[in-house]
Design a protein around this motif. Structure first.
Motif, PDB file in Angstrom:
ATOM      1  N   PRO A  23      48.657  55.874  37.475  1.00  0.00           N
ATOM      2  CA  PRO A  23      48.946  54.445  37.688  1.00  0.00           C
ATOM      3  C   PRO A  23      49.265  54.145  39.151  1.00  0.00           C
ATOM      4  CG  PRO A  23      50.175  55.274  35.813  1.00  0.00           C
ATOM      5  CD  PRO A  23      49.519  56.465  36.440  1.00  0.00           C
ATOM      6  N   PRO A  34      41.267  48.035  37.952  1.00  0.00           N
ATOM      7  CA  PRO A  34      41.594  49.438  37.676  1.00  0.00           C
ATOM      8  C   PRO A  34      41.654  49.682  36.171  1.00  0.00           C
ATOM      9  CG  PRO A  34      43.099  48.507  39.300  1.00  0.00           C
ATOM     10  CD  PRO A  34      42.304  47.367  38.751  1.00  0.00           C
ATOM     11  N   PRO A  35      41.313  50.902  35.745  1.00  0.00           N
ATOM     12  CA  PRO A  35      41.255  51.151  34.299  1.00  0.00           C
ATOM     13  C   PRO A  35      42.620  51.077  33.618  1.00  0.00           C
ATOM     14  CG  PRO A  35      41.050  53.202  35.544  1.00  0.00           C
ATOM     15  CD  PRO A  35      41.031  52.100  36.545  1.00  0.00           C
ATOM     16  N   LYS A  88      53.552  61.125  29.728  1.00  0.00           N
ATOM     17  CA  LYS A  88      52.634  60.793  30.818  1.00  0.00           C
ATOM     18  C   LYS A  88      51.669  59.675  30.422  1.00  0.00           C
ATOM     19  CE  LYS A  88      53.721  63.879  33.950  1.00  0.00           C
ATOM     20  NZ  LYS A  88      54.455  63.321  35.082  1.00  0.00           N
ATOM     21  N   VAL A  89      51.330  58.854  31.412  1.00  0.00           N
ATOM     22  CA  VAL A  89      50.289  57.842  31.188  1.00  0.00           C
ATOM     23  C   VAL A  89      48.951  58.557  31.074  1.00  0.00           C
ATOM     24  CG1 VAL A  89      49.071  55.880  32.191  1.00  0.00           C
ATOM     25  CG2 VAL A  89      51.524  56.096  32.520  1.00  0.00           C
ATOM     26  N   LEU A 110      36.822  56.491  41.515  1.00  0.00           N
ATOM     27  CA  LEU A 110      37.034  56.763  40.093  1.00  0.00           C
ATOM     28  C   LEU A 110      35.785  57.343  39.419  1.00  0.00           C
ATOM     29  CD1 LEU A 110      39.211  53.638  39.303  1.00  0.00           C
ATOM     30  CD2 LEU A 110      39.964  56.007  39.237  1.00  0.00           C
ATOM     31  N   ASN A 111      34.636  57.089  40.047  1.00  0.00           N
ATOM     32  CA  ASN A 111      33.399  57.667  39.493  1.00  0.00           C
ATOM     33  C   ASN A 111      32.966  58.910  40.272  1.00  0.00           C
ATOM     34  OD1 ASN A 111      32.511  55.883  37.291  1.00  0.00           O
ATOM     35  ND2 ASN A 111      32.636  54.329  38.884  1.00  0.00           N
ATOM     36  N   CYS A 127      45.539  54.648  41.090  1.00  0.00           N
ATOM     37  CA  CYS A 127      44.894  53.419  40.597  1.00  0.00           C
ATOM     38  C   CYS A 127      45.758  52.201  40.879  1.00  0.00           C
ATOM     39  CB  CYS A 127      44.670  53.505  39.094  1.00  0.00           C
ATOM     40  SG  CYS A 127      43.378  54.605  38.645  1.00  0.00           S
ATOM     41  N   ILE A 182      44.987  57.944  31.273  1.00  0.00           N
ATOM     42  CA  ILE A 182      43.935  56.995  31.636  1.00  0.00           C
ATOM     43  C   ILE A 182      42.602  57.661  31.357  1.00  0.00           C
ATOM     44  CG2 ILE A 182      42.879  55.678  33.517  1.00  0.00           C
ATOM     45  CD1 ILE A 182      45.640  55.512  34.825  1.00  0.00           C
ATOM     46  N   PHE A 232      43.293  50.551  44.893  1.00  0.00           N
ATOM     47  CA  PHE A 232      42.077  50.076  44.218  1.00  0.00           C
ATOM     48  C   PHE A 232      41.326  49.091  45.107  1.00  0.00           C
ATOM     49  CE2 PHE A 232      39.585  47.565  41.206  1.00  0.00           C
ATOM     50  CZ  PHE A 232      39.019  48.571  40.436  1.00  0.00           C
ATOM     51  N   LEU A 251      39.024  58.089  32.006  1.00  0.00           N
ATOM     52  CA  LEU A 251      38.027  57.741  33.027  1.00  0.00           C
ATOM     53  C   LEU A 251      36.611  57.753  32.468  1.00  0.00           C
ATOM     54  CD1 LEU A 251      39.286  59.501  36.258  1.00  0.00           C
ATOM     55  CD2 LEU A 251      39.239  57.082  35.738  1.00  0.00           C
ATOM     56  N   LEU A 263      35.108  54.430  31.919  1.00  0.00           N
ATOM     57  CA  LEU A 263      35.099  53.529  33.082  1.00  0.00           C
ATOM     58  C   LEU A 263      33.667  53.293  33.565  1.00  0.00           C
ATOM     59  CD1 LEU A 263      37.173  52.185  35.080  1.00  0.00           C
ATOM     60  CD2 LEU A 263      36.632  54.085  36.597  1.00  0.00           C
ATOM     61  N   ARG A 311      42.241  63.366  37.469  1.00  0.00           N
ATOM     62  CA  ARG A 311      43.166  62.505  36.707  1.00  0.00           C
ATOM     63  C   ARG A 311      43.378  61.212  37.472  1.00  0.00           C
ATOM     64  NH1 ARG A 311      48.871  64.341  35.892  1.00  0.00           N
ATOM     65  NH2 ARG A 311      49.098  62.395  34.762  1.00  0.00           N
ATOM     66  N   ALA A 312      43.368  60.119  36.760  1.00  0.00           N
ATOM     67  CA  ALA A 312      43.735  58.842  37.393  1.00  0.00           C
ATOM     68  C   ALA A 312      45.212  58.621  37.101  1.00  0.00           C
ATOM     69  CB  ALA A 312      42.905  57.721  36.803  1.00  0.00           C
TER      70      ALA A 312
END
Lengths: 87, 395
Positions: free
Chosen positions: A43, B296-297, B281-282, A23-24, A10, B284, A15, B286, B289, A40-41
């Protein structure tokens, strides 16, 4: 059997160059692939500065880098991996 | 300046239903060198554009006179003499409340025709003490009330237009005389009991919404509420960009120590540095979204920070701050950042100055600003437009 692991970058470059459409990906997934991947997204995969690679957006599928990733490219690789080692 | 105090001044307004402009006006100013905080709320005669012009003329003049310490009676007479006279009522009319806070000193409040101020210490009212009533020889029918009070840490001042206190007027027996100052006071006390550290913006908003609600959601008069809160500063830290020297990563990451509600991490590489340092861990989400999202999310490092992408999100935040864009119209990550900034008083930017060369690629579909310049713009906007204290440290 473990599901396939898809990691989507991301970061800014990814992006802007198309990761927004990835992402979808779950919604666009063909029926036969549904439920077979964990998405998984992240950073940033920190790949955009690597001149040896082909360009953003980047994703990793089971740890393997896919350059200039599109949904179709990801689906194709998923099929190959599943054919080689079905869930 | 006294760094144990932060004076949070925020307001909320509703425009009379059917009108294009709010007939009340609020202006605030911080004179840092003098440790002074000034605020003026004015209610112009009538409603709509004409009332707005009257109110705006009043607040602009009053603020200027306050700033220059002009004699109070002379200031008021000048304001009254300058306003156009209403042909019907034969008066030049705008009511107002002026507040001049001197930290560590006396706070002066001057009211003409506006509902009396409310001072709260915690949830307890500090009733208005004896005051001086001044009458101008030019305008003998207009009385001006002058108060001198002392504010302490934790005190709040609530100033409003009569659209608040008269809301509900004629709406049945419960509001025979409107909500009144007493109703507003009780409501504010209850709101503080529910959330002791409620921000000025949140309190002004909840009071305004209650007033609207009492009027059965039809705004019969402009509603304006100004809340001033003397509090210990709430500090927020924004970490963005990787440090120029990699060996400074650990020191940089150690700045993410204020907790999730007070820390923001902007940027993918930056998030990775913090992830490694805190070994979490980050996450996110989805699921929330929306398709076609322009940013970006956002994600979070649980207990540590809110995490967003860097330069695109910061650029959007900067534009929204500079243009006063309404929060509801913004993409979720930019909204979350501005919401967080508005909840804090002192915002510290910890900026890594390493440039991501990939961002300078001319084939990218849009120009990306350099982080340093963007942070400077955001800091200036927060400072000058939102009265936040800001600090920028480079790594």
């Amino acid at each position: 059997m473990k599901k396939l692991q898809l990691e989507i970058c991301c970061g800014t470059s990814c992006f802007m160059l198309g990761a927004d459409k990835l992402l979808n990906i779950e919604n666009d997934m063909p029926t036969e692939l549904r439920g077979k991947v964990e998405i998984r997204a992240l950073p940033c995969l920190e790949l955009c500065n690597d001149s040896k690679l082909g360009g953003a957006p980047y994703v990793k599928l089971n740890g393997e880098i896919i350059e200039k990733a599109t949904c179709e490219k990801i689906f194709d690789r998923m099929r190959e991996l599943l054919d080689a080692s079905p869930l | 300046m006294n760094h144990d105090f932060f004076v949070e001044m925020e307001s909320f307004q509703f425009t009379k239903t059917g009108q294009a402009a709010c007939g009340d006006d609020i202006q605030m100013e911080v004179l840092k060198n003098e440790n002074r905080y000034l605020a003026v709320l004015s209610d112009g005669l009538g409603s709509g554009v004409k009332a707005h012009v009257l109110a705006n003329m009043t607040t602009t003049m009053a603020l200027r006179f306050l700033r220059s310490n002009m004699d109070m009676l002379q200031s008021i007479e000048t304001i009254m003499d300058s306003l156009p006279v209403c042909e019907v009522r034969k008066i030049s009319y705008a009511t107002f409340s002026m507040v001049d806070i001197r930290l560590g000193g006396i706070t002066r409040i001057v009211e003409m025709g506006n509902p009396q101020y409310i001072q709260l210490r915690g949830d307890e009212e500090v009733p208005p003490i004896s005051h001086k009533t001044v009458t101008s020889s030019h305008w003998p029918d207009r009385q001006v009330e002058c108060y001198e009070i002392k504010l302490e840490l934790g005190d709040r001042l609530i100033i409003c237009s009569d659209g608040v206190t008269q809301s509900g007027l004629g709406e049945g027996s419960a509001y025979k005389f409107g909500w009144c100052r007493s109703g507003e006071l009780a409501f504010a006390q209850e709101a503080i009991r529910q959330k002791a550290d409620i921000s000025s913006y949140a309190l002004a908003r909840t009071i305004s919404y209650k007033a609207l609600n009492i009027s059965k959601n039809v705004c019969k008069d402009d509603i304006s509420c100004l809340v001033i809160y003397l509090r210990t500063p709430r500090v927020m830290r924004v970490l963005t960009g990787p440090p120029y020297y990699k060996e400074n990563d650990a020191e940089f990451a150690a700045q993410a120590s204020l907790g999730e509600e007070h820390t923001l991490v902007c940027g993918g590489t930056t998030a990775n540095i913090i992830e490694r340092a805190v070994q979490k861990k980050v996450q996110i989400d989805l699921a929330s979204l929306k398709a076609g999202a322009s940013l970006p999310p956002a994600g979070r490092i649980p207990g540590v920070a809110l995490v967003t992408e860097g330069i695109l999100t910061l650029t959007r935040v900067c534009r929204a701050l500079e243009d006063h864009e309404p929060l509801d119209t913004l993409p979720a990550p930019a909204r979350a950042i501005i919401d967080m900034m508005m909840q804090h008083d002192r915002i510290e930017f910890i900026v890594g100055t390493k440039v991501n060369e990939a961002h300078q690629d001319p084939t990218l579909p849009q120009d990306l600003e350099l982080r340093r310049g963007m942070i400077k713009r955001i800091s200036t906007a927060l400072n000058s437009l939102y009265r936040k204290e800001t600090k920028v440290n480079y790594y």
